[in-house]
Motif scaffolding. Sequence first.
Motif, PDB file in Angstrom:
ATOM      1  N   GLY A 192     -15.190   2.060   2.730  1.00 28.95           N
ATOM      2  CA  GLY A 192     -14.516   1.915   1.446  1.00 28.95           C
ATOM      3  C   GLY A 192     -13.133   1.303   1.580  1.00 28.95           C
ATOM      4  O   GLY A 192     -12.697   0.532   0.719  1.00 28.95           O
ATOM      5  N   ASP A 193     -12.426   1.635   2.650  1.00 25.64           N
ATOM      6  CA  ASP A 193     -11.100   1.061   2.879  1.00 25.64           C
ATOM      7  C   ASP A 193     -11.208  -0.413   3.263  1.00 25.64           C
ATOM      8  O   ASP A 193     -10.368  -1.229   2.869  1.00 25.64           O
ATOM      9  N   LEU A 207      -0.439  -3.705  -5.943  1.00 27.70           N
ATOM     10  CA  LEU A 207      -0.161  -2.382  -5.378  1.00 27.70           C
ATOM     11  C   LEU A 207      -1.473  -1.629  -5.225  1.00 27.70           C
ATOM     12  O   LEU A 207      -2.233  -1.484  -6.178  1.00 27.70           O
ATOM     13  N   LEU A 208      -1.716  -1.151  -4.005  1.00 29.84           N
ATOM     14  CA  LEU A 208      -2.914  -0.350  -3.708  1.00 29.84           C
ATOM     15  C   LEU A 208      -2.515   1.114  -3.609  1.00 29.84           C
ATOM     16  O   LEU A 208      -1.603   1.474  -2.862  1.00 29.84           O
ATOM     17  N   LEU A 209      -3.247   1.977  -4.351  1.00 26.58           N
ATOM     18  CA  LEU A 209      -2.967   3.412  -4.367  1.00 26.58           C
ATOM     19  C   LEU A 209      -4.223   4.203  -4.031  1.00 26.58           C
ATOM     20  O   LEU A 209      -5.340   3.765  -4.315  1.00 26.58           O
ATOM     21  N   GLN A 210      -4.022   5.400  -3.452  1.00 27.51           N
ATOM     22  CA  GLN A 210      -5.089   6.358  -3.215  1.00 27.51           C
ATOM     23  C   GLN A 210      -4.540   7.736  -3.582  1.00 27.51           C
ATOM     24  O   GLN A 210      -3.427   7.837  -4.075  1.00 27.51           O
ATOM     25  N   LEU A 211      -5.296   8.790  -3.312  1.00 27.54           N
ATOM     26  CA  LEU A 211      -4.876  10.130  -3.728  1.00 27.54           C
ATOM     27  C   LEU A 211      -4.760  11.104  -2.558  1.00 27.54           C
ATOM     28  O   LEU A 211      -5.007  12.298  -2.708  1.00 27.54           O
ATOM     29  N   GLU A 212      -4.365  10.585  -1.390  1.00 24.16           N
ATOM     30  CA  GLU A 212      -4.093  11.453  -0.245  1.00 24.16           C
ATOM     31  C   GLU A 212      -2.601  11.776  -0.130  1.00 24.16           C
ATOM     32  O   GLU A 212      -2.158  12.298   0.884  1.00 24.16           O
ATOM     33  N   LYS A 238      -6.317   6.851   4.346  1.00 23.00           N
ATOM     34  CA  LYS A 238      -6.812   5.804   3.465  1.00 23.00           C
ATOM     35  C   LYS A 238      -5.759   4.731   3.203  1.00 23.00           C
ATOM     36  O   LYS A 238      -6.081   3.535   3.136  1.00 23.00           O
ATOM     37  N   GLY A 239      -4.506   5.140   3.057  1.00 25.93           N
ATOM     38  CA  GLY A 239      -3.462   4.149   2.828  1.00 25.93           C
ATOM     39  C   GLY A 239      -3.313   3.200   3.995  1.00 25.93           C
ATOM     40  O   GLY A 239      -3.361   1.970   3.835  1.00 25.93           O
ATOM     41  N   VAL A 249       0.863  -1.180   0.000  1.00 24.63           N
ATOM     42  CA  VAL A 249       0.000   0.000   0.000  1.00 24.63           C
ATOM     43  C   VAL A 249       0.897   1.227   0.000  1.00 24.63           C
ATOM     44  O   VAL A 249       1.716   1.406   0.910  1.00 24.63           O
ATOM     45  N   PHE A 250       0.778   2.048  -1.020  1.00 26.19           N
ATOM     46  CA  PHE A 250       1.551   3.277  -1.148  1.00 26.19           C
ATOM     47  C   PHE A 250       0.571   4.429  -0.959  1.00 26.19           C
ATOM     48  O   PHE A 250      -0.265   4.692  -1.814  1.00 26.19           O
ATOM     49  N   GLY A 251       0.654   5.089   0.216  1.00 28.15           N
ATOM     50  CA  GLY A 251      -0.358   6.103   0.466  1.00 28.15           C
ATOM     51  C   GLY A 251      -0.218   6.787   1.807  1.00 28.15           C
ATOM     52  O   GLY A 251       0.868   6.874   2.379  1.00 28.15           O
ATOM     53  N   SER A 252      -1.339   7.231   2.315  1.00 28.07           N
ATOM     54  CA  SER A 252      -1.381   8.152   3.448  1.00 28.07           C
ATOM     55  C   SER A 252      -1.534   7.450   4.788  1.00 28.07           C
ATOM     56  O   SER A 252      -2.096   6.360   4.890  1.00 28.07           O
ATOM     57  N   LEU A 253      -1.012   8.135   5.826  1.00 24.97           N
ATOM     58  CA  LEU A 253      -1.234   7.747   7.214  1.00 24.97           C
ATOM     59  C   LEU A 253      -1.684   9.005   7.956  1.00 24.97           C
ATOM     60  O   LEU A 253      -1.000  10.023   7.932  1.00 24.97           O
TER      61      LEU A 253
END
Length: 307
Positions: free
Chosen positions: A250-251, A133-138, A39-40, A5-9
């Motif tokens: 959603g997550d 690979l899971l991506l989001q936009l945060e 979301k990440g 998961v490449f994203g936000s914390l």
Amino acid sequence: MSIIVFGSLNMDLVVRSPRLLQSGETLIGSDFYMTPGGKGANQAVAAAKLGVLTEMIGRVGTDLFGLELLAELKAVGVGTDGVLVDATHSGVAMITVAATGENQIIGVFGANGNVDETDVERLRTKLLDTQLLLLQLEIPIAAVKQAAQIAHGLGVQVILDPAPVPTEAIAPLYPFIDILMPNEIEAGQLVGFPVTSPDTAAIAAGVLQQQGAKTVIVKLGAQGVFCATPDETFFVPAFPVAAIDTVAAGDAFAGGLTAALVEGASLRQAVVWGAAAGALATTKKGAQAAMPDRPTFNAFLTANGVI
């Protein structure tokens, strides 16, 4: 097999209120709590609690929130070697949850906003042994695009949760994405018209596919999930539950979907698993704390005739 998961914390600061605010209005809330989110990180926890070997790539700050965010990931078995501690504050999200379970969220990116090509390089070294690979936009969209391109080039399946939808067009990302999975609000923002039903979701999915998306999954909350692939379309009704908090539904869906895909299930079965995980998450307060573990998830699937 593993996922990244490449994203936000973020640290979520949650207030419960009788209903969602209108402009200029003050309401008296009934509860306040802090809980790890982003979301990440939410999606990483959702997958890990369902038994998926999961790595997190992102950034936290040097504050106490950052320490807690990392501790919570480690507690459920998420790998955190790829999470950089940045000299700023951690991301936060201000969340209002109404009595109906509906929510409003304002995010402040903090360290998430500093994610750049150096983080993408940390990701690159881990993708060779990764299935998905899971991506989001945060996090900055430039880093998301680089990550998607690299993973796509390596043959890693790429899933994008396009939230929050940015002001700039994200269609240039679509060639590198295997599955695009907006909720109904995000789908409407992407196509420019309201998405409120399976019928309008089908139209929206068609528009997104015309723009270059391959498989589109539109999450319709209590109605269910619409899916369009290059070969078929189908609808999965929502599982009936007593929802109290939809913050991380959603997550949780992403966790259920990826768990099924990693285990070799068909996309249709994976969407059913996603819907089940999302439904279960709405029955508890919070984000990561609401993600079901595997025994609870299996029991729910059995009770609903899925397995």
